[in-house]
Design an enzyme around this catalytic site. Structure first.
Site, PDB file in Angstrom:
ATOM      1  N   SER A 120       0.832  -1.209   0.000  1.00  0.00           N
ATOM      2  CA  SER A 120       0.000   0.000   0.000  1.00  0.00           C
ATOM      3  C   SER A 120       0.861   1.251   0.000  1.00  0.00           C
ATOM      4  O   SER A 120       0.337   2.337  -0.203  1.00  0.00           O
ATOM      5  CB  SER A 120      -0.922  -0.002   1.219  1.00  0.00           C
ATOM      6  N   HIS A 141      -2.567  -3.507  -6.333  1.00  0.00           N
ATOM      7  CA  HIS A 141      -3.041  -3.092  -5.009  1.00  0.00           C
ATOM      8  C   HIS A 141      -4.545  -3.332  -4.892  1.00  0.00           C
ATOM      9  O   HIS A 141      -5.350  -2.638  -5.520  1.00  0.00           O
ATOM     10  CB  HIS A 141      -2.696  -1.601  -4.802  1.00  0.00           C
ATOM     11  N   GLU A 153      -5.593  -0.986  -8.000  1.00  0.00           N
ATOM     12  CA  GLU A 153      -4.644  -0.007  -8.542  1.00  0.00           C
ATOM     13  C   GLU A 153      -3.491  -0.811  -9.153  1.00  0.00           C
ATOM     14  O   GLU A 153      -2.857  -1.609  -8.454  1.00  0.00           O
ATOM     15  CB  GLU A 153      -4.083   0.889  -7.427  1.00  0.00           C
ATOM     16  N   ASN A 191      -4.349   5.710  -1.081  1.00  0.00           N
ATOM     17  CA  ASN A 191      -3.963   6.072   0.284  1.00  0.00           C
ATOM     18  C   ASN A 191      -3.530   7.527   0.404  1.00  0.00           C
ATOM     19  O   ASN A 191      -3.603   8.103   1.484  1.00  0.00           O
ATOM     20  CB  ASN A 191      -2.885   5.118   0.785  1.00  0.00           C
TER      21      ASN A 191
HETATM   22  N1  3HC Z   1     -15.982 -12.015   1.506  1.00  0.00           N
HETATM   23  C1  3HC Z   1     -17.095 -12.161   0.775  1.00  0.00           C
HETATM   24  N2  3HC Z   1     -18.165 -11.348   0.903  1.00  0.00           N
HETATM   25  C2  3HC Z   1     -18.099 -10.379   1.843  1.00  0.00           C
HETATM   26  C3  3HC Z   1     -16.973 -10.182   2.649  1.00  0.00           C
HETATM   27  C4  3HC Z   1     -15.868 -11.053   2.441  1.00  0.00           C
HETATM   28  N3  3HC Z   1     -14.736 -10.941   3.147  1.00  0.00           N
HETATM   29  N4  3HC Z   1     -17.188  -9.137   3.473  1.00  0.00           N
HETATM   30  C5  3HC Z   1     -18.427  -8.680   3.189  1.00  0.00           C
HETATM   31  N5  3HC Z   1     -18.973  -9.425   2.197  1.00  0.00           N
HETATM   32  C6  3HC Z   1     -20.240  -9.210   1.518  1.00  0.00           C
HETATM   33  C7  3HC Z   1     -21.460  -9.491   2.370  1.00  0.00           C
HETATM   34  O1  3HC Z   1     -21.837 -10.847   2.280  1.00  0.00           O
HETATM   35  C8  3HC Z   1     -22.501  -8.562   1.759  1.00  0.00           C
HETATM   36  O2  3HC Z   1     -23.024  -9.116   0.561  1.00  0.00           O
HETATM   37  P1  3HC Z   1     -24.407  -8.533  -0.135  1.00  0.00           P
HETATM   38  O3  3HC Z   1     -24.143  -7.125  -0.557  1.00  0.00           O
HETATM   39  O4  3HC Z   1     -24.610  -9.455  -1.293  1.00  0.00           O
HETATM   40  O5  3HC Z   1     -25.449  -8.627   0.935  1.00  0.00           O
HETATM   41  C9  3HC Z   1     -21.694  -7.351   1.354  1.00  0.00           C
HETATM   42  O6  3HC Z   1     -20.330  -7.790   1.243  1.00  0.00           O
HETATM   43  C10 3HC Z   1     -21.797  -6.289   2.380  1.00  0.00           C
HETATM   44  O7  3HC Z   1     -21.406  -6.835   3.653  1.00  0.00           O
HETATM   45  P2  3HC Z   1     -22.240  -6.697   4.999  1.00  0.00           P
HETATM   46  O8  3HC Z   1     -23.691  -6.687   4.706  1.00  0.00           O
HETATM   47  O9  3HC Z   1     -21.704  -7.684   5.970  1.00  0.00           O
HETATM   48  O10 3HC Z   1     -21.803  -5.325   5.605  1.00  0.00           O
HETATM   49  P3  3HC Z   1     -21.858  -3.896   4.994  1.00  0.00           P
HETATM   50  O11 3HC Z   1     -23.032  -3.645   4.126  1.00  0.00           O
HETATM   51  O12 3HC Z   1     -21.637  -3.028   6.172  1.00  0.00           O
HETATM   52  O13 3HC Z   1     -20.560  -3.815   4.055  1.00  0.00           O
HETATM   53  C11 3HC Z   1     -18.283  -3.458   3.629  1.00  0.00           C
HETATM   54  C12 3HC Z   1     -19.296  -4.162   4.513  1.00  0.00           C
HETATM   55  C13 3HC Z   1     -18.328  -4.041   2.230  1.00  0.00           C
HETATM   56  C14 3HC Z   1     -16.923  -3.745   4.255  1.00  0.00           C
HETATM   57  C15 3HC Z   1     -18.643  -1.931   3.578  1.00  0.00           C
HETATM   58  O14 3HC Z   1     -18.809  -1.435   4.881  1.00  0.00           O
HETATM   59  C16 3HC Z   1     -17.597  -1.121   2.889  1.00  0.00           C
HETATM   60  O15 3HC Z   1     -17.554  -1.035   1.666  1.00  0.00           O
HETATM   61  N6  3HC Z   1     -16.693  -0.457   3.685  1.00  0.00           N
HETATM   62  C17 3HC Z   1     -15.587   0.301   3.161  1.00  0.00           C
HETATM   63  C18 3HC Z   1     -14.454  -0.648   2.867  1.00  0.00           C
HETATM   64  C19 3HC Z   1     -13.254   0.081   2.346  1.00  0.00           C
HETATM   65  O16 3HC Z   1     -13.197   1.288   2.196  1.00  0.00           O
HETATM   66  N7  3HC Z   1     -12.200  -0.697   2.054  1.00  0.00           N
HETATM   67  C20 3HC Z   1     -10.963  -0.188   1.593  1.00  0.00           C
HETATM   68  C21 3HC Z   1     -10.007  -0.116   2.742  1.00  0.00           C
HETATM   69  S1  3HC Z   1      -8.492   0.628   2.264  1.00  0.00           S
HETATM   70  C22 3HC Z   1      -7.588  -0.673   1.675  1.00  0.00           C
HETATM   71  O17 3HC Z   1      -7.964  -1.810   1.707  1.00  0.00           O
HETATM   72  C23 3HC Z   1      -6.282  -0.291   1.093  1.00  0.00           C
HETATM   73  C24 3HC Z   1      -5.123  -0.471   2.030  1.00  0.00           C
HETATM   74  O18 3HC Z   1      -3.945  -0.144   1.328  1.00  0.00           O
HETATM   75  C25 3HC Z   1      -5.190   0.328   3.303  1.00  0.00           C
END
Ligand code: 3HC
Length: 284
Positions: A120, A141, A153, A191
């Site tokens: 990252s 990424h 990315e 990031n």
């Molecule tokens: N595997 C498979 N499916 C998953 C999963 C996983 N690990 N985690 C969640 N899901 C699925 C759920 O089953 C659900 O499916 P549906 O839409 O068909 O019902 C869907 O994803 C949404 O999950 P939830 O209903 O449990 O929960 P939320 O609606 O709260 O969504 C989230 C969870 C997808 C994590 C949402 O909150 C989100 O998009 N958050 C932001 C995440 C984000 O910004 N990530 C980037 C982080 S930065 C990064 O990674 C870069 C690094 O360099 C720092």
């Protein structure tokens, strides 16, 4: 170049998510980690996340079984990558660890293999320079949770060839992700834009502008973010956020990237977010 055999080095959250999407999209994948217990945990996590997708009718039970059948586990990196066309490294963000892994990959993968990093914040150009094939090294990424987030990315190092870039962008599309081309500057785009927002939210906590829940509510309801910045910071890991901000601050040299003292204090106290049960919020 055609890619069929993949390997993922590092079986943590990102590594198991990357192996999951490769296997689901019909790539053979060897998931590698020195820690055999972590490998077994990773297999359990992939199994559970595939089951979530079955429950949501995103995939069928047969697709789940086929995906699991395409994943092999290995604790010896040299052996695990020996027939890989594409390796994605997802080990901890420490230069010495990355350097060791890339030297091993360079030595033990076929000469035409592409070596990608899920880093990252560490420079792809620097990682490429640890190998004798800098034109075949690229950033790939992914975002957490990998099975759900549709962005990759694709980061061009100074010497990444067009052929390498194109192959990896094609693989990302095959994984049903959206590849975005990014140059090799600190934090890439994601990031560099995200971390100052998270850092500013932490300054708001430190200065008592509002309670953590209310800061998140402002961004969730006012900006339609799926998670507020403090919940997201806990989800990413406060140690990871601090490490990325330090890279941005050191390498871009501007005050606007200085990590908030409260972020440092929480990391020092071992309150790293969801993974330790406490960060800005508490978790079961
Ligand atoms: N595997 C498979 N499916 C998953 C999963 C996983 N690990 N985690 C969640 N899901 C699925 C759920 O089953 C659900 O499916 P549906 O839409 O068909 O019902 C869907 O994803 C949404 O999950 P939830 O209903 O449990 O929960 P939320 O609606 O709260 O969504 C989230 C969870 C997808 C994590 C949402 O909150 C989100 O998009 N958050 C932001 C995440 C984000 O910004 N990530 C980037 C982080 S930065 C990064 O990674 C870069 C690094 O360099 C720092």
């Amino acid at each position: 170049m055609s890619v069929q055999n993949t390997a993922v080095v590092g079986a943590g959250t990102m590594g198991n998510g990357i192996a999951h999407v490769f296997a689901l999209h019909r790539y053979d994948v060897v998931l590698i980690d020195l820690d055999e217990a972590l490998l077994e945990d990773a297999r359990g996590t992939i199994e559970r996340n595939l089951s979530r997708q079955v429950d949501k009718e995103v995939i069928t039970p047969d697709e789940k079984a086929a995906a699991l059948g395409r994943i092999a586990l290995a604790s010896d990196t040299a052996k695990g990558v020996q027939s890989a066309d594409l390796v994605v490294e997802a080990v901890p963000e420490e230069q010495s660890i990355k350097a060791d892994v890339f030297r091993t990959l360079d030595e033990h993968t076929p000469g035409e293999a592409i070596l990608a990093s899920n880093t990252s914040s560490i420079s792809i150009t620097w990682i490429a320079d640890q190998t004798e094939r800098p034109d075949q090294v690229v950033g790939m990424h992914f975002f957490n949770p990998v099975p759900v987030m549709t962005l990759v990315e694709v980061v061009r190092g100074q010497r990444t060839s067009d052929a390498t870039f194109d192959t990896v962008a094609d693989v990302a599309e095959d994984l049903e992700k959206n590849p975005v081309e990014v140059e090799d500057y600190p934090g890439f785009v994601s990031n560099r834009v995200l971390m100052p927002m998270i850092n500013e939210a932490i300054f708001c906590v430190m200065q008592g502008v509002a309670e953590p829940e209310d800061i998140d509510t402002v961004m969730e309801l006012g900006m339609n973010h799926p998670m507020g910045p403090l919940t997201l910071a806990d989800f990413i890991g406060l140690d990871v956020c601090l490490q990325i901000l330090e890279v941005l601050h050191d390498e871009l040299g501007e005050d606007k990237y200085r990590p908030c003292p409260l972020l440092r204090r929480k990391v020092t106290a071992g309150q790293l977010g969801r993974k330790t049960g406490k960060g800005f919020f508490e978790y079961e």
